[in-house]
Design a protein around this motif. Structure first.
Motif, mmCIF file in Angstrom:
data_model
loop_
_atom_site.group_PDB
_atom_site.id
_atom_site.type_symbol
_atom_site.label_atom_id
_atom_site.label_comp_id
_atom_site.label_asym_id
_atom_site.label_seq_id
_atom_site.Cartn_x
_atom_site.Cartn_y
_atom_site.Cartn_z
ATOM 1 N N PHE A 1 -3.157 53.621 -18.219
ATOM 2 C CA PHE A 1 -1.916 53.174 -17.593
ATOM 3 C C PHE A 1 -1.687 51.718 -17.963
ATOM 4 O O PHE A 1 -2.618 50.906 -17.912
ATOM 5 N N VAL A 2 -0.442 51.380 -18.339
ATOM 6 C CA VAL A 2 -0.084 49.993 -18.647
ATOM 7 C C VAL A 2 1.188 49.644 -17.885
ATOM 8 O O VAL A 2 2.206 50.323 -18.020
ATOM 9 N N ASP A 3 1.104 48.578 -17.102
ATOM 10 C CA ASP A 3 2.276 48.014 -16.437
ATOM 11 C C ASP A 3 2.776 46.882 -17.333
ATOM 12 O O ASP A 3 2.023 45.953 -17.624
ATOM 13 N N VAL A 4 4.009 46.948 -17.789
ATOM 14 C CA VAL A 4 4.534 45.961 -18.734
ATOM 15 C C VAL A 4 4.477 44.548 -18.153
ATOM 16 O O VAL A 4 4.103 43.605 -18.861
ATOM 17 N N ASP A 5 4.795 44.390 -16.878
ATOM 18 C CA ASP A 5 4.737 43.049 -16.282
ATOM 19 C C ASP A 5 3.304 42.499 -16.305
ATOM 20 O O ASP A 5 3.091 41.325 -16.626
ATOM 21 N N GLU A 6 2.323 43.329 -15.981
ATOM 22 C CA GLU A 6 0.922 42.888 -16.034
ATOM 23 C C GLU A 6 0.495 42.584 -17.474
ATOM 24 O O GLU A 6 -0.247 41.641 -17.720
ATOM 25 N N TYR A 7 0.974 43.387 -18.401
ATOM 26 C CA TYR A 7 0.685 43.174 -19.819
ATOM 27 C C TYR A 7 1.210 41.794 -20.253
ATOM 28 O O TYR A 7 0.517 41.034 -20.935
ATOM 29 N N VAL B 1 0.533 55.870 -20.326
ATOM 30 C CA VAL B 1 1.572 55.907 -19.301
ATOM 31 C C VAL B 1 2.008 54.461 -19.156
ATOM 32 O O VAL B 1 1.190 53.582 -18.877
ATOM 33 N N ILE B 2 3.298 54.208 -19.389
ATOM 34 C CA ILE B 2 3.825 52.843 -19.378
ATOM 35 C C ILE B 2 4.855 52.698 -18.265
ATOM 36 O O ILE B 2 5.861 53.412 -18.242
ATOM 37 N N SER B 3 4.588 51.756 -17.353
ATOM 38 C CA SER B 3 5.528 51.411 -16.301
ATOM 39 C C SER B 3 6.280 50.162 -16.746
ATOM 40 O O SER B 3 5.680 49.110 -16.928
ATOM 41 N N THR B 4 7.578 50.293 -16.935
ATOM 42 C CA THR B 4 8.388 49.171 -17.407
ATOM 43 C C THR B 4 8.889 48.343 -16.235
ATOM 44 O O THR B 4 8.892 48.796 -15.087
ATOM 45 N N GLY B 5 9.339 47.140 -16.526
ATOM 46 C CA GLY B 5 10.007 46.331 -15.513
ATOM 47 C C GLY B 5 11.376 46.923 -15.235
ATOM 48 O O GLY B 5 11.963 47.592 -16.089
ATOM 49 N N GLY B 6 11.888 46.667 -14.050
ATOM 50 C CA GLY B 6 13.171 47.243 -13.652
ATOM 51 C C GLY B 6 14.326 46.883 -14.568
ATOM 52 O O GLY B 6 15.263 47.654 -14.735
ATOM 53 N N GLY B 7 14.253 45.718 -15.215
ATOM 54 C CA GLY B 7 15.345 45.271 -16.082
ATOM 55 C C GLY B 7 15.164 45.598 -17.549
ATOM 56 O O GLY B 7 15.985 45.204 -18.378
#
Length: 166
Positions: A29-35, A74-80
């Motif tokens: 899992f990768v959260d773009v903001d954390e990345y 699995v990539i969670s992007t920022g809302g914008g």
């Protein structure tokens, strides 16, 4: 395997749902903001405050391009992230995009607004952002998932759609 990409409003559940989905799929899992925070050694809120939104969006686009070239994530992007078409083109090239939709009322009821840079102006800002972005979320998604039931139900629905779409 194509990446599973989660888009949606801040506080819609992308990170929570993404972590559970990644665990069930047995992939990272990768959260773009954390990345971004790890890569540039700065909090997203600090980047917004010191350099502005455009600078942050440039960093976000660079990181999304890097992540979109990988597989089995699995990539969670920022809302914008949907604000820049290039981000969605890059993510869609190697991913299945799922829009996690949660009502602004539900987001306001249980999200720490103060920790979200674009919501720092107050909880009412969530309605403005939702109205500005809803058409983009629906335009770019391969599947629309409403987050209004248990997390397990939402994750299972998401995974079923992902398996069908990939």
């Amino acid at each position: 395997m194509k990446n599973l990409i989660l888009i949606g409003m801040p506080g819609c559940g992308k990170s929570t749902i993404g972590k559970l989905a990644a665990m069930k799929l047995g992939i990272p899992f990768v959260d773009v903001d954390e990345y971004i925070e790890n890569k540039y050694d700065a909090k997203v809120s600090e980047i917004f405050e010191k350099k502005g939104e455009k600078f942050f969006r440039d960093l976000e686009s660079t990181c999304i391009k890097e992540l979109s070239e990988k597989t089995d994530l699995v990539i969670s992007t920022g809302g914008g992230s949907v604000l820049r078409e290039e981000n969605m083109i890059n993510l869609k090239a190697n991913g299945v995009i799922m829009f996690i939709d949660r009502s602004p009322e539900d987001i306001i009821s249980d999200v720490d607004i103060a920790s979200r840079p674009l919501l720092a102006q107050g909880s009412e800002r969530i309605y403005t952002l939702y109205n500005e972005r809803i058409n983009l979320y629906t335009k770019y998604c391969d599947h629309h998932i409403t987050n209004n039931s248990s997390i397990d139900t939402v994750v299972n629905t998401l995974l079923l759609q992902y398996i069908v779409k990939k």
